[in-house]
Write a protein that holds these residues in place. Structure first.
Motif, PDB file in Angstrom:
ATOM      1  N   VAL A 120     -34.998  -2.858 -32.596  1.00 30.50           N
ATOM      2  CA  VAL A 120     -33.961  -2.957 -31.574  1.00 30.50           C
ATOM      3  C   VAL A 120     -33.079  -4.172 -31.847  1.00 30.50           C
ATOM      4  O   VAL A 120     -33.577  -5.277 -32.089  1.00 30.50           O
ATOM      5  CB  VAL A 120     -34.596  -3.071 -30.177  1.00 30.50           C
ATOM      6  N   VAL A 121     -31.781  -3.970 -31.813  1.00 27.34           N
ATOM      7  CA  VAL A 121     -30.822  -5.054 -32.036  1.00 27.34           C
ATOM      8  C   VAL A 121     -30.032  -5.300 -30.755  1.00 27.34           C
ATOM      9  O   VAL A 121     -30.112  -4.534 -29.795  1.00 27.34           O
ATOM     10  CB  VAL A 121     -29.867  -4.740 -33.208  1.00 27.34           C
ATOM     11  N   GLU A 122     -29.271  -6.375 -30.744  1.00 31.42           N
ATOM     12  CA  GLU A 122     -28.575  -6.818 -29.548  1.00 31.42           C
ATOM     13  C   GLU A 122     -27.591  -5.779 -29.020  1.00 31.42           C
ATOM     14  O   GLU A 122     -27.312  -5.752 -27.809  1.00 31.42           O
ATOM     15  CB  GLU A 122     -27.849  -8.136 -29.836  1.00 31.42           C
ATOM     16  N   THR A 123     -27.059  -4.927 -29.871  1.00 26.42           N
ATOM     17  CA  THR A 123     -26.073  -3.933 -29.428  1.00 26.42           C
ATOM     18  C   THR A 123     -26.699  -2.658 -28.888  1.00 26.42           C
ATOM     19  O   THR A 123     -25.989  -1.798 -28.363  1.00 26.42           O
ATOM     20  CB  THR A 123     -25.124  -3.578 -30.586  1.00 26.42           C
ATOM     21  N   LEU A 151     -26.598 -11.683 -21.332  1.00 21.85           N
ATOM     22  CA  LEU A 151     -27.959 -11.220 -21.098  1.00 21.85           C
ATOM     23  C   LEU A 151     -28.874 -11.776 -22.173  1.00 21.85           C
ATOM     24  O   LEU A 151     -28.569 -11.676 -23.370  1.00 21.85           O
ATOM     25  CB  LEU A 151     -27.978  -9.691 -21.127  1.00 21.85           C
ATOM     26  N   MET A 152     -29.992 -12.374 -21.770  1.00 28.30           N
ATOM     27  CA  MET A 152     -31.024 -12.822 -22.707  1.00 28.30           C
ATOM     28  C   MET A 152     -32.200 -11.855 -22.584  1.00 28.30           C
ATOM     29  O   MET A 152     -32.853 -11.792 -21.545  1.00 28.30           O
ATOM     30  CB  MET A 152     -31.479 -14.243 -22.382  1.00 28.30           C
ATOM     31  N   ARG A 153     -32.447 -11.106 -23.636  1.00 20.15           N
ATOM     32  CA  ARG A 153     -33.584 -10.186 -23.631  1.00 20.15           C
ATOM     33  C   ARG A 153     -34.806 -10.872 -24.236  1.00 20.15           C
ATOM     34  O   ARG A 153     -34.729 -11.464 -25.312  1.00 20.15           O
ATOM     35  CB  ARG A 153     -33.262  -8.930 -24.435  1.00 20.15           C
ATOM     36  N   LEU A 154     -35.931 -10.749 -23.543  1.00 16.88           N
ATOM     37  CA  LEU A 154     -37.185 -11.325 -23.996  1.00 16.88           C
ATOM     38  C   LEU A 154     -38.117 -10.227 -24.492  1.00 16.88           C
ATOM     39  O   LEU A 154     -38.103  -9.104 -23.975  1.00 16.88           O
ATOM     40  CB  LEU A 154     -37.861 -12.084 -22.852  1.00 16.88           C
ATOM     41  N   PRO A 155     -38.963 -10.529 -25.476  1.00 17.89           N
ATOM     42  CA  PRO A 155     -39.893  -9.536 -26.017  1.00 17.89           C
ATOM     43  C   PRO A 155     -41.127  -9.373 -25.128  1.00 17.89           C
ATOM     44  O   PRO A 155     -41.311 -10.140 -24.168  1.00 17.89           O
ATOM     45  CB  PRO A 155     -40.271 -10.128 -27.378  1.00 17.89           C
ATOM     46  N   PRO A 156     -41.989  -8.394 -25.424  1.00 18.23           N
ATOM     47  CA  PRO A 156     -43.187  -8.175 -24.604  1.00 18.23           C
ATOM     48  C   PRO A 156     -44.064  -9.407 -24.470  1.00 18.23           C
ATOM     49  O   PRO A 156     -44.637  -9.648 -23.414  1.00 18.23           O
ATOM     50  CB  PRO A 156     -43.918  -7.048 -25.342  1.00 18.23           C
ATOM     51  N   ARG A 213     -22.172 -11.878 -24.077  1.00 18.42           N
ATOM     52  CA  ARG A 213     -22.951 -11.289 -25.161  1.00 18.42           C
ATOM     53  C   ARG A 213     -24.354 -10.912 -24.707  1.00 18.42           C
ATOM     54  O   ARG A 213     -24.817 -11.320 -23.642  1.00 18.42           O
ATOM     55  CB  ARG A 213     -23.062 -12.280 -26.329  1.00 18.42           C
ATOM     56  N   VAL A 214     -25.026 -10.146 -25.541  1.00 25.62           N
ATOM     57  CA  VAL A 214     -26.455  -9.886 -25.384  1.00 25.62           C
ATOM     58  C   VAL A 214     -27.174 -10.676 -26.467  1.00 25.62           C
ATOM     59  O   VAL A 214     -26.811 -10.617 -27.640  1.00 25.62           O
ATOM     60  CB  VAL A 214     -26.775  -8.386 -25.525  1.00 25.62           C
ATOM     61  N   TYR A 215     -28.184 -11.442 -26.049  1.00 25.55           N
ATOM     62  CA  TYR A 215     -28.972 -12.234 -26.981  1.00 25.55           C
ATOM     63  C   TYR A 215     -30.414 -11.732 -26.993  1.00 25.55           C
ATOM     64  O   TYR A 215     -30.923 -11.253 -25.980  1.00 25.55           O
ATOM     65  CB  TYR A 215     -28.972 -13.706 -26.567  1.00 25.55           C
ATOM     66  N   HIS A 216     -31.055 -11.854 -28.150  1.00 21.22           N
ATOM     67  CA  HIS A 216     -32.468 -11.531 -28.282  1.00 21.22           C
ATOM     68  C   HIS A 216     -33.238 -12.800 -28.629  1.00 21.22           C
ATOM     69  O   HIS A 216     -33.038 -13.378 -29.703  1.00 21.22           O
ATOM     70  CB  HIS A 216     -32.704 -10.493 -29.388  1.00 21.22           C
ATOM     71  N   ALA A 217     -34.092 -13.253 -27.728  1.00 19.92           N
ATOM     72  CA  ALA A 217     -34.962 -14.392 -28.023  1.00 19.92           C
ATOM     73  C   ALA A 217     -36.236 -13.846 -28.670  1.00 19.92           C
ATOM     74  O   ALA A 217     -37.281 -13.698 -28.033  1.00 19.92           O
ATOM     75  CB  ALA A 217     -35.287 -15.160 -26.749  1.00 19.92           C
ATOM     76  N   VAL A 218     -36.131 -13.520 -29.948  1.00 21.02           N
ATOM     77  CA  VAL A 218     -37.238 -12.913 -30.689  1.00 21.02           C
ATOM     78  C   VAL A 218     -37.504 -13.719 -31.952  1.00 21.02           C
ATOM     79  O   VAL A 218     -36.583 -14.001 -32.718  1.00 21.02           O
ATOM     80  CB  VAL A 218     -36.926 -11.444 -31.078  1.00 21.02           C
ATOM     81  N   ASP A 219     -38.754 -14.074 -32.158  1.00 18.39           N
ATOM     82  CA  ASP A 219     -39.164 -14.732 -33.402  1.00 18.39           C
ATOM     83  C   ASP A 219     -39.788 -13.685 -34.318  1.00 18.39           C
ATOM     84  O   ASP A 219     -39.197 -13.281 -35.320  1.00 18.39           O
ATOM     85  CB  ASP A 219     -40.140 -15.855 -33.092  1.00 18.39           C
TER      86      ASP A 219
END
Length: 295
Positions: A120-123, A151-156, A213-219
């Motif tokens: 899954v990507v930010e778009t 929007l900051m999306r966080l992972p599980p 923007r949509v951001y993904h805080a994913v490592d």
């Protein structure tokens, strides 16, 4: 900047507050209880009494600050759809006092319920079949009205010492049942990030103006669930079992959906746009060293 933070004493929100204060910002933190107020005051942040369901308090807090970071959410999954709709109202309320001001507003959502045949990507957008779309839709709505909303999306898994999220749920299930488990071969995946890395992403986004923007805080973008289950098995000294889906429903009960999701995710766009590079330990290492298996 003076920044209004909801969820200011939560697992993610408290890390965001510390990150902001350490980098010269002032924080007005939303709290509901006396205990939370005492906890927040000790950080040096300013206490603001209110509630996620008290929309007037949200408007007042947002209106008095230069920026807003919304990490608060009611994680009672027995009322998940209802809580997602309440989050929609909270986002819209705070957004209503920011229209035309260019003050950045970052709301929080999740990656776990996005479905794709690729990382899954930010778009990528949330499907119509998940209640969590309410938060994403609310951000899009206020952005269209002239709010600088992102929007900051966080992972599980947002992990670290003091975690009380999905990994502790799995550990407690293994303690209760006497064994750790995965569904089938456990080759479905979770994405993850350390709470301190996530907090840094929020700070960088707010400092750079959010920019709709949509951001993904994913490592880590794809950790096999089998590896998580194996780490729990070793950490508790209990067997690891492979379950059929029917067996899994009995073992995981309401958590079955999350145990079965294949949530691979990327943060490449976020890393590039923010100059953000996660540098904390990964999930499996953190599980072994951050007190996850303390009695």
């Amino acid at each position: 900047m003076r920044i209004f933070v909801t969820g200011s004493t939560g697992f993610v929100g408290s890390a965001v507050v510390r990150e902001l204060l350490d980098h010269g910002h002032s924080v007005l933190g939303l709290v509901r209880s006396d205990a939370s107020a005492h906890k927040l005051a000790k950080t040096g942040a300013t206490v603001f009494r209110g509630d996620l369901e008290d929309l007037e308090s949200l408007k007042s807090g947002a209106a008095s600050c230069d920026a807003v970071i919304h990490t608060g959410f009611n994680h009672d999954f027995s009322k998940f759809a209802e809580n997602c709709e309440k989050d929609r109202l909270a986002i819209e309320a705070m957004g209503s006092v920011l229209v035309g001001s260019n003050r950045p507003f970052i709301a929080t959502s999740g990656i776990a319920l996005l479905r794709a045949d690729h990382p899954v990507v930010e778009t990528d957008t949330v499907g119509e079949d998940t209640p969590r779309k309410a938060s994403d839709e609310a951000v899009a709505k206020i952005a269209a009205q002239g709010v600088n909303a992102s929007l900051m999306r966080l992972p599980p898994s947002v992990h670290g010492a003091g975690d009380h999220g999905f990994i502790p749920i799995l550990i407690n299930l293994a303690r209760e049942k006497g064994f750790a488990a995965c569904i089938g071969d456990g080759e479905n995946h979770w994405a993850a990030v350390h709470r301190l890395d996530a907090a840094r992403a929020y700070r960088l986004a707010i400092e750079q103006g959010a920019l709709n923007r949509v951001y993904h805080a994913v490592d880590e973008g794809a950790i096999a669930f089998a590896d998580i289950a194996h780490t729990i098995s070793e950490g508790l000294g209990v067997p690891l079992k492979s379950l059929t889906m029917e067996q899994a429903k009995d073992y995981f009960t309401w958590f079955t959906h999350f145990a079965a999701i294949d949530c691979r995710a990327s943060s490449a766009m976020t890393q590039k746009s923010l100059g953000w590079k996660p540098d904390e330990v990964g999930l499996i290492t953190d599980m072994k060293n951050a007190g996850y298996f303390a009695a």
